[in-house]
Design an enzyme around this catalytic site. Structure first.
Site, PDB file in Angstrom:
ATOM      1  N   ALA A   8       3.312   1.658  -9.518  1.00  0.00           N
ATOM      2  CA  ALA A   8       3.178   0.942 -10.799  1.00  0.00           C
ATOM      3  C   ALA A   8       2.464  -0.401 -10.637  1.00  0.00           C
ATOM      4  O   ALA A   8       1.453  -0.674 -11.297  1.00  0.00           O
ATOM      5  CB  ALA A   8       4.557   0.751 -11.411  1.00  0.00           C
ATOM      6  N   ALA A   9       2.969  -1.249  -9.744  1.00  0.00           N
ATOM      7  CA  ALA A   9       2.393  -2.592  -9.614  1.00  0.00           C
ATOM      8  C   ALA A   9       1.050  -2.556  -8.893  1.00  0.00           C
ATOM      9  O   ALA A   9       0.045  -3.104  -9.368  1.00  0.00           O
ATOM     10  CB  ALA A   9       3.375  -3.499  -8.864  1.00  0.00           C
ATOM     11  N   ARG A  19     -11.830  -3.010 -12.720  1.00  0.00           N
ATOM     12  CA  ARG A  19     -12.440  -2.940 -14.051  1.00  0.00           C
ATOM     13  C   ARG A  19     -13.129  -4.256 -14.412  1.00  0.00           C
ATOM     14  O   ARG A  19     -14.232  -4.279 -14.945  1.00  0.00           O
ATOM     15  CB  ARG A  19     -11.365  -2.638 -15.097  1.00  0.00           C
ATOM     16  CG  ARG A  19     -11.902  -2.615 -16.523  1.00  0.00           C
ATOM     17  CD  ARG A  19     -10.859  -2.099 -17.455  1.00  0.00           C
ATOM     18  NE  ARG A  19     -10.615  -0.686 -17.185  1.00  0.00           N
ATOM     19  CZ  ARG A  19     -10.709   0.269 -18.089  1.00  0.00           C
ATOM     20  NH1 ARG A  19     -11.057  -0.024 -19.312  1.00  0.00           N
ATOM     21  NH2 ARG A  19     -10.462   1.514 -17.784  1.00  0.00           N
ATOM     22  N   CYS A  40       9.451   7.775 -12.793  1.00  0.00           N
ATOM     23  CA  CYS A  40      10.389   7.807 -13.933  1.00  0.00           C
ATOM     24  C   CYS A  40      10.551   9.229 -14.466  1.00  0.00           C
ATOM     25  O   CYS A  40      11.544   9.546 -15.128  1.00  0.00           O
ATOM     26  CB  CYS A  40       9.913   6.891 -15.062  1.00  0.00           C
ATOM     27  SG  CYS A  40       9.458   5.263 -14.489  1.00  0.00           S
ATOM     28  N   TYR A 438      11.139  -1.532 -44.567  1.00  0.00           N
ATOM     29  CA  TYR A 438      12.161  -0.701 -45.213  1.00  0.00           C
ATOM     30  C   TYR A 438      11.541   0.248 -46.225  1.00  0.00           C
ATOM     31  O   TYR A 438      10.722  -0.148 -47.064  1.00  0.00           O
ATOM     32  CB  TYR A 438      13.212  -1.567 -45.923  1.00  0.00           C
ATOM     33  CG  TYR A 438      13.941  -0.808 -47.006  1.00  0.00           C
ATOM     34  CD1 TYR A 438      14.818   0.224 -46.666  1.00  0.00           C
ATOM     35  CD2 TYR A 438      13.735  -1.082 -48.357  1.00  0.00           C
ATOM     36  CE1 TYR A 438      15.459   0.960 -47.650  1.00  0.00           C
ATOM     37  CE2 TYR A 438      14.378  -0.355 -49.340  1.00  0.00           C
ATOM     38  CZ  TYR A 438      15.240   0.676 -48.994  1.00  0.00           C
ATOM     39  OH  TYR A 438      15.872   1.406 -49.948  1.00  0.00           O
TER      40      TYR A 438
HETATM   41  C1  LIG Z   1      14.174   8.224 -10.972  1.00  0.00           C
HETATM   42  C2  LIG Z   1      13.646   6.927 -11.499  1.00  0.00           C
HETATM   43  C3  LIG Z   1      13.503   6.751 -12.859  1.00  0.00           C
HETATM   44  C4  LIG Z   1      13.015   5.551 -13.356  1.00  0.00           C
HETATM   45  N1  LIG Z   1      12.884   5.405 -14.718  1.00  0.00           N
HETATM   46  C5  LIG Z   1      12.384   4.259 -15.216  1.00  0.00           C
HETATM   47  C6  LIG Z   1      12.183   4.105 -16.620  1.00  0.00           C
HETATM   48  O1  LIG Z   1      12.469   5.023 -17.405  1.00  0.00           O
HETATM   49  N2  LIG Z   1      11.680   2.926 -17.076  1.00  0.00           N
HETATM   50  C7  LIG Z   1      11.328   1.908 -16.226  1.00  0.00           C
HETATM   51  O2  LIG Z   1      10.836   0.872 -16.687  1.00  0.00           O
HETATM   52  N3  LIG Z   1      11.511   2.025 -14.879  1.00  0.00           N
HETATM   53  C8  LIG Z   1      12.029   3.167 -14.362  1.00  0.00           C
HETATM   54  N4  LIG Z   1      12.203   3.301 -13.012  1.00  0.00           N
HETATM   55  C9  LIG Z   1      11.875   2.155 -12.129  1.00  0.00           C
HETATM   56  C10 LIG Z   1      10.393   2.146 -11.800  1.00  0.00           C
HETATM   57  O3  LIG Z   1       9.985   3.391 -11.369  1.00  0.00           O
HETATM   58  C11 LIG Z   1      10.115   1.105 -10.742  1.00  0.00           C
HETATM   59  O4  LIG Z   1      10.530  -0.119 -11.260  1.00  0.00           O
HETATM   60  C12 LIG Z   1       8.638   1.050 -10.387  1.00  0.00           C
HETATM   61  O5  LIG Z   1       8.229   2.244  -9.791  1.00  0.00           O
HETATM   62  C13 LIG Z   1       8.373  -0.102  -9.430  1.00  0.00           C
HETATM   63  O6  LIG Z   1       7.020  -0.116  -9.145  1.00  0.00           O
HETATM   64  P1  LIG Z   1       6.481  -0.842  -7.853  1.00  0.00           P
HETATM   65  O7  LIG Z   1       5.015  -0.584  -7.834  1.00  0.00           O
HETATM   66  O8  LIG Z   1       6.947  -2.242  -7.818  1.00  0.00           O
HETATM   67  O9  LIG Z   1       7.189  -0.126  -6.626  1.00  0.00           O
HETATM   68  P2  LIG Z   1       7.265   1.401  -6.184  1.00  0.00           P
HETATM   69  O10 LIG Z   1       7.060   2.327  -7.308  1.00  0.00           O
HETATM   70  O11 LIG Z   1       8.524   1.501  -5.402  1.00  0.00           O
HETATM   71  O12 LIG Z   1       6.023   1.550  -5.202  1.00  0.00           O
HETATM   72  C14 LIG Z   1       5.967   0.894  -3.971  1.00  0.00           C
HETATM   73  C15 LIG Z   1       5.052   1.673  -3.059  1.00  0.00           C
HETATM   74  O13 LIG Z   1       4.843   0.901  -1.884  1.00  0.00           O
HETATM   75  C16 LIG Z   1       4.758   1.793  -0.784  1.00  0.00           C
HETATM   76  N5  LIG Z   1       5.064   1.038   0.425  1.00  0.00           N
HETATM   77  C17 LIG Z   1       6.177   0.323   0.715  1.00  0.00           C
HETATM   78  N6  LIG Z   1       6.053  -0.281   1.923  1.00  0.00           N
HETATM   79  C18 LIG Z   1       4.828   0.048   2.392  1.00  0.00           C
HETATM   80  C19 LIG Z   1       4.097  -0.279   3.578  1.00  0.00           C
HETATM   81  N7  LIG Z   1       4.613  -1.064   4.521  1.00  0.00           N
HETATM   82  N8  LIG Z   1       2.853   0.240   3.741  1.00  0.00           N
HETATM   83  C20 LIG Z   1       2.311   1.046   2.792  1.00  0.00           C
HETATM   84  N9  LIG Z   1       2.955   1.378   1.649  1.00  0.00           N
HETATM   85  C21 LIG Z   1       4.191   0.886   1.451  1.00  0.00           C
HETATM   86  C22 LIG Z   1       5.778   2.877  -1.100  1.00  0.00           C
HETATM   87  O14 LIG Z   1       5.496   4.082  -0.411  1.00  0.00           O
HETATM   88  C23 LIG Z   1       5.624   3.011  -2.616  1.00  0.00           C
HETATM   89  O15 LIG Z   1       4.744   4.048  -2.975  1.00  0.00           O
HETATM   90  C24 LIG Z   1      12.685   4.493 -12.480  1.00  0.00           C
HETATM   91  C25 LIG Z   1      12.826   4.669 -11.093  1.00  0.00           C
HETATM   92  C26 LIG Z   1      13.302   5.875 -10.605  1.00  0.00           C
HETATM   93  C27 LIG Z   1      13.454   6.030  -9.118  1.00  0.00           C
END
Ligand SMILES: Cc1cc2nc3c(=O)[nH]c(=O)nc-3n(C[C@H](O)[C@H](O)[C@H](O)COP(=O)(O)OP(=O)(O)OC[C@H]3O[C@@H](n4cnc5c(N)ncnc54)[C@H](O)[C@@H]3O)c2cc1C
Length: 460
Positions: A8-9, A19, A40, A438
């Protein structure tokens, strides 16, 4: 620009930067074999609503290169950040012929984005540990976790009949629904007196009723004492305290909290905030030159409490990633903060929250006063009440602090109105006068959110 973590981030940061500045060389790397997926959607793949894990994947490395001009390196882990040299050491899992091994190389950067997310916790109890993960104990943070759960459920020899879910947070509740829909009997264990501790008891009780109505067995106020394992190491049951109660389980899913994934950053000298996540400026910069952090590994300013802590939501991660991307592309963009708005579906009910609940408000130094009402979000002659609304204000300042709704989807989505009011720092009185739409089929003349706010305004 080099991005560690392609979800996500990280993906949002990379895409936004590319872009705005097409000439920028953007590389994303991820330790997982897949990138850019909607984790999610995992519970909905388990329930069968989503047919394939591939449906949750937005980009492959090929499509990312072709459509966005971004290079992705998968199964590639960043193991060291050499900040003074602006280099990252990475280890890739390489395979040539029948041999697989690890290759190490260094990649240089002008701008580095740490978007490593979080790591789900396990419990420190007998029978549970990293090795039990292969024996029927699961957490969820990567797509591979979902695939492993699916494989476990599909293994015909095993015939999974019962599951124990430990922790009644959002993901635990979604998994309770998903596994029930797969025909698995679910026991949900929660150490607090209610499931979904992010909402107050009046709201959580409705969710508990919905779980029970759908056959989920609830064990609240119970702590996991141990896992009992079969002779082959597979999980057999969960032992609960008090009373050493046994819940038989062919599958255990653990959702007891997360820790920001910050080891790599800390080793490089990146400063953490008091919450244990990476401390960032409002431009998402860390203390190291040219190094940004975004998503669940970084802190987020909570606009109501005023304190910084990670908010483990995809919504926040994506917005922070966008800010980082813009800054890496040469703009000066700020991330203003978040109010912690979240929604979850549990069978036929939705629960939503924004801002602070009562205990969070107290911890943040407010004096919370609340009002809870049951009301219809369409005119009464269109049907019975559809939601319970709770709003919380501060006795001292009159400021709106939070809102929670449980009901059908239309009711729960009104939480977004409260989120806007909180972001604008409205008082309860101001929010109670919001000019909301409404017409009889679309809403009630006195929208229940406004009714709850007016009741609260009177009390304040
Ligand atoms: C089952 C589930 C359902 C969810 N539902 C929702 C929802 O409905 N609404 C909502 O807002 N949020 C939801 N979330 C939370 C949301 O998915 C997370 O907040 C979001 O994915 C965070 O994004 P991120 O990019 O910060 O981290 P992540 O998605 O955790 O991505 C981090 C990435 O970094 C990689 N990484 C880590 N360390 C290293 C390294 N040293 N070298 C290379 N790669 C590395 C990992 O492999 C991973 O792919 C849900 C989460 C789960 C697990």
């Amino acid at each position: 620009m080099l991005v560690i973590g392609a979800n996500a981030a990280g993906m949002t940061a990379a895409s936004r930067a590319k872009r705005l500045a097409p000439s920028l060389d953007v590389i994303v790397l991820d330790a997982s074999p897949r990138i850019a997926y909607s984790i999610c959607g995992l519970p909905y793949r388990i329930s069968g609503v989503v047919k394939s894990f591939d449906d949750l994947v937005l980009f492959t490395p090929e499509s990312l290169r072709n459509e966005r001009g971004i290079e992705a390196r998968v199964s590639c882990r960043a193991v060291e950040i050499r900040s003074p040299q602006r280099k990252v050491v990475v280890e890739s899992r390489a395979s040539s012929g029948v041999k697989t091994g690890t290759e190490t190389e260094t990649i240089g950067y002008d701008k580095l984005v740490i978007a490593t997310g979080y790591r789900p916790r396990l419990l420190d109890v007998e029978g549970m540990g990293p090795s039990s993960r292969g024996n029927g104990v699961f957490t969820a943070s990567r797509l591979e976790d979902g695939e492993a759960i699916e494989d476990w459920l599909r293994d015909r020899d095993r015939s999974v009949r019962r599951a124990a879910l430990i922790g009644g947070g959002y993901i635990g509740l979604e998994m309770a629904e998903a596994l029930t829909k797969r025909g698995v009997r679910v026991a949900l264990v929660e150490s607090e007196s209610n499931v979904l501790s992010s909402v107050d008891p009046e709201i959580a009780e409705k969710i508990a009723e919905e779980l029970t109505r759908n056959g989920v067995e609830l064990f609240t106020n119970r702590k996991v004492r141990a896992l009992e394992l079969r002779s082959n190491g597979d999980v057999e049951s969960v032992v609960l305290d008090p009373g050493k109660l046994r819940a038989p389980a062919d599958l255990v899913f653990v959702d007891v909290g997360v820790d920001p994934e910050v080891e790599l950053a800390v080793a490089a000298g990146v400063r953490l905030g008091p919450s244990g996540a990476i401390a960032v400026t409002d431009r998402m910069e860390t203390n190291l030159p040219g190094v940004y952090a975004a998503g669940n590994c970084a802190e987020t300013l909570h606009l109501v409490s005023g304190s910084a802590a990670p908010i483990a939501l995809g919504t926040v991660a994506a917005k922070q990633g966008r800010v980082v991307g813009e800054n890496c592309a040469g703009r000066r963009t700020r991330f203003h903060g978040a109010v912690g708005t979240a929604i979850v579906k549990v069978f036929d009910l939705f629960a939503a929250r924004t801002g602070l609940n009562e205990s969070e408000a107290r911890r943040a130094g407010f004096v919370p006063v609340s009002s809870t009402i049951t009301g219809g979000f369409s005119a009464s002659y269109f049907g019975p009440p559809t939601g319970v609304v709770k709003v919380i204000g501060d006795e001292t300042s009159g400021r709106l602090l939070g809102a929670q709704i449980v009901g059908d989807l239309e009711a729960a989505l009104r939480i977004d109105v409260a989120a806007v009011a909180l972001t604008s720092r409205m008082s309860v009185e101001e929010a109670a006068q919001l000019d909301l739409a409404y017409a009889p089929p679309a809403g009630a003349l006195w929208n229940p959110l406004l009714v709850a706010l007016n009741t609260l305004a009177r009390e304040l």
